[in-house]
Write a protein that holds these residues in place. Sequence first.
Motif, mmCIF file in Angstrom:
data_model
loop_
_atom_site.group_PDB
_atom_site.id
_atom_site.type_symbol
_atom_site.label_atom_id
_atom_site.label_comp_id
_atom_site.label_asym_id
_atom_site.label_seq_id
_atom_site.Cartn_x
_atom_site.Cartn_y
_atom_site.Cartn_z
ATOM 1 N N SER A 190 0.823 -1.212 0.000
ATOM 2 C CA SER A 190 0.000 0.000 0.000
ATOM 3 C C SER A 190 0.855 1.259 0.000
ATOM 4 O O SER A 190 0.379 2.337 -0.374
ATOM 5 C CB SER A 190 -0.933 0.008 1.217
ATOM 6 N N ALA A 191 2.117 1.142 0.418
ATOM 7 C CA ALA A 191 3.004 2.309 0.409
ATOM 8 C C ALA A 191 3.231 2.835 -0.997
ATOM 9 O O ALA A 191 3.528 4.022 -1.186
ATOM 10 C CB ALA A 191 4.347 1.954 1.046
ATOM 11 N N LEU A 192 3.103 1.984 -2.014
ATOM 12 C CA LEU A 192 3.362 2.410 -3.381
ATOM 13 C C LEU A 192 2.349 3.442 -3.867
ATOM 14 O O LEU A 192 2.665 4.247 -4.738
ATOM 15 C CB LEU A 192 3.366 1.201 -4.322
ATOM 16 N N VAL A 193 1.135 3.416 -3.318
ATOM 17 C CA VAL A 193 0.111 4.388 -3.745
ATOM 18 C C VAL A 193 0.507 5.810 -3.339
ATOM 19 O O VAL A 193 0.557 6.704 -4.192
ATOM 20 C CB VAL A 193 -1.276 4.008 -3.197
ATOM 21 N N PRO A 194 0.804 6.075 -2.057
ATOM 22 C CA PRO A 194 1.245 7.427 -1.711
ATOM 23 C C PRO A 194 2.586 7.810 -2.326
ATOM 24 O O PRO A 194 2.830 8.988 -2.602
ATOM 25 C CB PRO A 194 1.323 7.404 -0.175
ATOM 26 N N VAL A 195 3.472 6.822 -2.545
ATOM 27 C CA VAL A 195 4.732 7.136 -3.219
ATOM 28 C C VAL A 195 4.446 7.644 -4.625
ATOM 29 O O VAL A 195 5.015 8.657 -5.069
ATOM 30 C CB VAL A 195 5.647 5.890 -3.280
ATOM 31 N N ALA B 267 3.709 12.877 7.870
ATOM 32 C CA ALA B 267 3.589 13.131 6.438
ATOM 33 C C ALA B 267 3.488 14.609 6.095
ATOM 34 O O ALA B 267 3.352 14.964 4.924
ATOM 35 C CB ALA B 267 2.359 12.398 5.881
ATOM 36 N N THR B 268 3.576 15.465 7.097
ATOM 37 C CA THR B 268 3.413 16.904 6.848
ATOM 38 C C THR B 268 4.449 17.429 5.872
ATOM 39 O O THR B 268 4.129 18.163 4.930
ATOM 40 C CB THR B 268 3.509 17.687 8.174
ATOM 41 N N ALA B 269 5.706 17.064 6.057
ATOM 42 C CA ALA B 269 6.777 17.585 5.202
ATOM 43 C C ALA B 269 6.811 16.901 3.844
ATOM 44 O O ALA B 269 6.931 17.557 2.806
ATOM 45 C CB ALA B 269 8.123 17.431 5.910
ATOM 46 N N GLU C 230 7.603 15.238 -5.648
ATOM 47 C CA GLU C 230 8.602 14.559 -4.834
ATOM 48 C C GLU C 230 9.465 13.667 -5.721
ATOM 49 O O GLU C 230 9.003 13.148 -6.726
ATOM 50 C CB GLU C 230 7.924 13.728 -3.737
ATOM 51 N N ARG C 231 10.730 13.498 -5.356
ATOM 52 C CA ARG C 231 11.665 12.728 -6.170
ATOM 53 C C ARG C 231 12.271 11.581 -5.357
ATOM 54 O O ARG C 231 12.562 11.729 -4.175
ATOM 55 C CB ARG C 231 12.783 13.636 -6.703
ATOM 56 N N LEU C 232 12.451 10.440 -6.017
ATOM 57 C CA LEU C 232 13.058 9.265 -5.398
ATOM 58 C C LEU C 232 14.360 8.933 -6.109
ATOM 59 O O LEU C 232 14.446 9.024 -7.321
ATOM 60 C CB LEU C 232 12.112 8.067 -5.476
#
Length: 273
Positions: free
Chosen positions: A96-101, A223-225, A109-111
């Motif tokens: 499920s982490a992949l959805v917000p990523v 998750a604020t930042a 945002e950059r990975l």
Amino acid sequence: MMTAALGAAVAWGFSDFLAGLLGRRLPVMTILLGSELAAMLLALLVAVGRGVPPRWDDRLWLAVVAGFIGLPSMGLLYRAMRDGSAAVVAPVAAISALVPVGWGLLHGERLGLGAGLGVAAGLVGATMASWPVPDEERGRTRRSANLCALGAALGLGVYFVLLHEAGRADEFWALVTVRVAEGLIALVLAVVLHRFDLTLLGLPILVVGASDAVADAAFIAGATAALAPAAVVASLYPAVTLLLNRSVLRERLHAVHLYGVFAALLAVACLAR
């Protein structure tokens, strides 16, 4: 930020472990409805102490939508943990982490390379963790459990995004709004399904709901930042569930599932760097 996200992982992991344990002797619906009612009561008590809420912000409607998605997603996860090993099911839900990523990437945002490898490891891990074993008893039930877990993963991923976006308006009232929304839905279902009794408010179920509410609060703060890093660190909660299952229940995993668990945990660790 990462401390709060890690706190969310610990609270969610404990909540899922306890819910899975209760699911062995209580109906899934009882655990789900009771924990949601408990979380709503806790949120309302804290809100009363907080005082008069600020003027309504339209972004808080996203928290209401999150409530409508979060409750059935948790229902799928609890059912999955009832029908299959929680130690296998929980890491599948980590995807499920992949959805917000993905949401974070679409919004600037950059990975780096490590995060990209983490995404690939997550997909491989989820596949291996849910791989059916022909000789295993209750194989059909285990496959059903993994399907439920994957459905929960998608729903919880969307839930994370909506909760984060609602928190941009007001972190505290986003939490209260989503908990009240889920609690009211649970109350209606309890009445309609004739399940409204004292069993819903048993102490273990109250602890499940309280832990879940605390996890939500920690996630919103973390998750604020930046959404993506906080989401992947929070999604380490399966490690907590896995540790509790192995230490308390002494569960043993099939080799392919064990490799999938490690790959999923490696994925979220890479993404969190």
